[in-house]
Enzyme design. Structure first.
Site, short mmCIF file in Angstrom:
data_model
loop_
_atom_site.label_atom_id
_atom_site.label_comp_id
_atom_site.label_asym_id
_atom_site.label_seq_id
_atom_site.Cartn_x
_atom_site.Cartn_y
_atom_site.Cartn_z
N HIS A 87 0.82 -1.21 0.00
CA HIS A 87 0.00 0.00 0.00
C HIS A 87 0.86 1.27 0.00
CE1 HIS A 87 -3.71 1.98 -0.05
NE2 HIS A 87 -4.27 1.55 1.07
N ASP A 115 -2.23 2.23 -4.53
CA ASP A 115 -3.45 2.68 -3.86
C ASP A 115 -4.56 1.65 -4.04
OD1 ASP A 115 -2.24 5.05 -3.05
OD2 ASP A 115 -2.79 6.09 -4.90
#
Length: 516
Positions: free
Chosen positions: A487, A491
């Site tokens: 992450h 995204d």
């Protein structure tokens, strides 16, 4: 004239390190910038090069010692001036020196003797563990016949005989850790071992008995020592194994095949069982302690590093496999006839992932410090379970390959992985990974990243489930998909988009042909 070897700068806020490994011993010749030892801090591993050429006079900080910045590690003397004493030598080094002193007469005794040396282990690999000897002292060997197997933290390395003759001596017993230039044994070319060693010394100086010939299920044919060891560990007898070696000799691979066949066989029908023996009071007597292999240690370290470093998140979806299965059933015979390889599901998934990675390139990228490195190619890692542990062979430039080329590459890499013959180069450089837990029956799981990659796709079991199709309930072959991603660089939108594109490509394979 002597030159001091001191601890280099270790980095910001790092004040001490532990001496992990010495690659040289007192008296060894060294060149400028040649690596002498390796230090470990709580953050990184630091290599210490030689500041001058000459001979390593003495070692001041032994392996395992904690040293501060600029602490004295050793001294380098000009050639011919190396001291005979060391301030402190490692116990293992003393044992090695004693061993080498014993080895010298054997090396020069027979004019036809040949040393068996550790082969090239690969870039950045400096040591290995002797896992299995396939020959015993006194055995006749042919040139290029496999003598033993070494295990590094990445791959297994087979050591062939450099000459024909008799294995006169084993200098590195099973379980011994050897350096990249160590001697493993001696081959005598005289046709018979003049003085076969019954015992060798292990790494700790203890006596090591060379493997004794064992009973064979084929008369006087001696089974491979590694095979006997594997049969003992698995608890199977030799008459349950079909030998593929000369004169029916059972090899290690034969035992592995027999074990795999036994585990795949249907379970016997239930029958009354005999009363269980009383449970021993001492649980320790029923435990077995086995040292982790170097490969398993590396797997454990890398996976834990991935958890500690990356911000791992997983997103899920499901795919209707109806169209892929129909297309595969329609063309599989023609495909195999033309290309000589079976058409599986992995080529469809590989193609679908390559297609999706073009649209979401951050899933195919990696973080390097404060930079993001985007890969304009796809080196696809295909995770494979082997008896030794999980390995991930890499199919290079998978994005430019055809279905047939992908299937051939997967088939070839998978076979090499199961046989333990993958090289390190074949497992390096991957940009994305596919892991198929469905072959083991997994219905849902969250795969863990293969660092430094930023994405891994988990495939699962295909299972018929009732689905609502155009207002009607139909039974469809469904598979859950899981994308684990970093992450920090990917995204949620990009991760979900990637997985949706894979789903769309598999549910309508024609999109792959149209590049849609």
């Amino acid at each position: 004239m002597t030159t001091e070897v001191r601890v280099p700068t270790l980095g910001e806020s790092v004040t001490e390190a532990t001496v992990a490994t010495w690659f040289k011993k007192p008296g060894d010749s060294v060149a400028v910038d040649e690596m002498l030892c390796e230090l470990e801090t709580d953050k990184v591993t630091v290599e210490v090069p030689s500041p001058a050429s000459g001979k390593l006079a003495d070692i001041v900080a032994a392996e395992g010692e904690t040293v501060g910045v600029d602490a004295l590690l050793a001294t380098i003397a000009e050639a011919g001036e190396a001291g005979a004493e060391t301030v402190e030598e490692r116990p293992s080094q003393k044992a090695k020196d004693t061993k080498e002193a014993k080895d010298e007469p054997a090396k020069s005794a027979g004019g036809g003797s040949t040393d068996v040396m550790v082969p090239t282990l690969g870039e950045s690999v400096t040591e290995a563990t002797v896992s299995t000897w396939f020959k015993a002292v006194g055995d006749t060997v042919a040139q290029d016949e496999m003598l033993c197997e070494l295990e590094t933290d990445k791959v297994s390395v087979e050591v062939p005989s450099p000459a024909a003759g008799v294995l006169a001596e084993i200098t590195a017993a099973e379980g011994t850790t050897v350096s990249a230039s160590a001697k493993l044994g001696v081959i005598s070319g005289s046709g018979a071992s003049s003085a076969p060693k019954v015992q060798e010394e292990g790494a700790n100086g203890e006596a090591y008995a060379a493997p004794a010939p064992g009973a064979s299920n084929r008369g006087d044919v001696e089974n491979a020592p590694a095979a006997k060891k594997a049969m003992a560990e698995a608890g199977i007898s030799a008459d349950k194994v079909t030998g593929s070696g000369r004169d029916g000799r059972i090899m290690k691979e034969d035992v592995q095949k027999a074990i795999a066949s036994a585990s795949a066989a249907p379970a016997a029908s239930s029958a009354p069982t005999a009363p269980r023996a009383p449970v021993p009071a001492d649980d320790a007597a029923r435990e077995e302690r086995v040292k982790m292999t170097r490969l398993r240690q590396t797997i454990a370290r890398r996976l834990k590093d991935a958890q500690n470093t990356a911000a791992i998140l997983t997103t899920y979806n499901e795919v209707d496999m109806t169209e892929v299965m129909a297309l595969r059933n329609e063309y599989k015979d023609l495909f195999e006839k033309k290309h000589g390889v079976r058409l599986g599901f992995m080529s469809f998934f590989t193609k679908a992932c390559c297609h999706a990675l073009r649209e979401v390139p951050e899933v195919n990228a990696e973080i390097d410090g404060t930079d993001i490195v985007y890969k304009n190619f796809v080196h696809m890692g295909i995770a494979a379970g082997t008896p030794q542990g999980l390995v991930v062979p890499v199919i290079r430039d998978a994005d430019s390959m055809s279905f047939a080329e992908i299937e051939k590459a997967i088939n070839e890499k998978g076979k090499r992985a199961r046989d333990g013959k993958l090289s390190m180069a074949e497992m390096q450089g991957g940009t994305f990974t596919i892991s198929n837990g469905g072959v083991y029956g997994s219905l849902m799981s969250s795969p863990i990243l293969n660092p430094p990659q930023s994405g891994i796709l988990g495939m699962h079991k295909i299972q018929d489930r009732p689905m609502a199709i155009n207002g009607k309930v139909e039974i469809r072959p469904m598979m859950y998909l899981a994308l684990s991603y970093d992450h920090r660089i990917v995204d949620g939108k990009g991760a979900v988009t990637f997985l949706v594109r894979v789903k769309e490509a598999l549910e309508d394979p024609r999109r792959l042909l149209m590049d849609l």
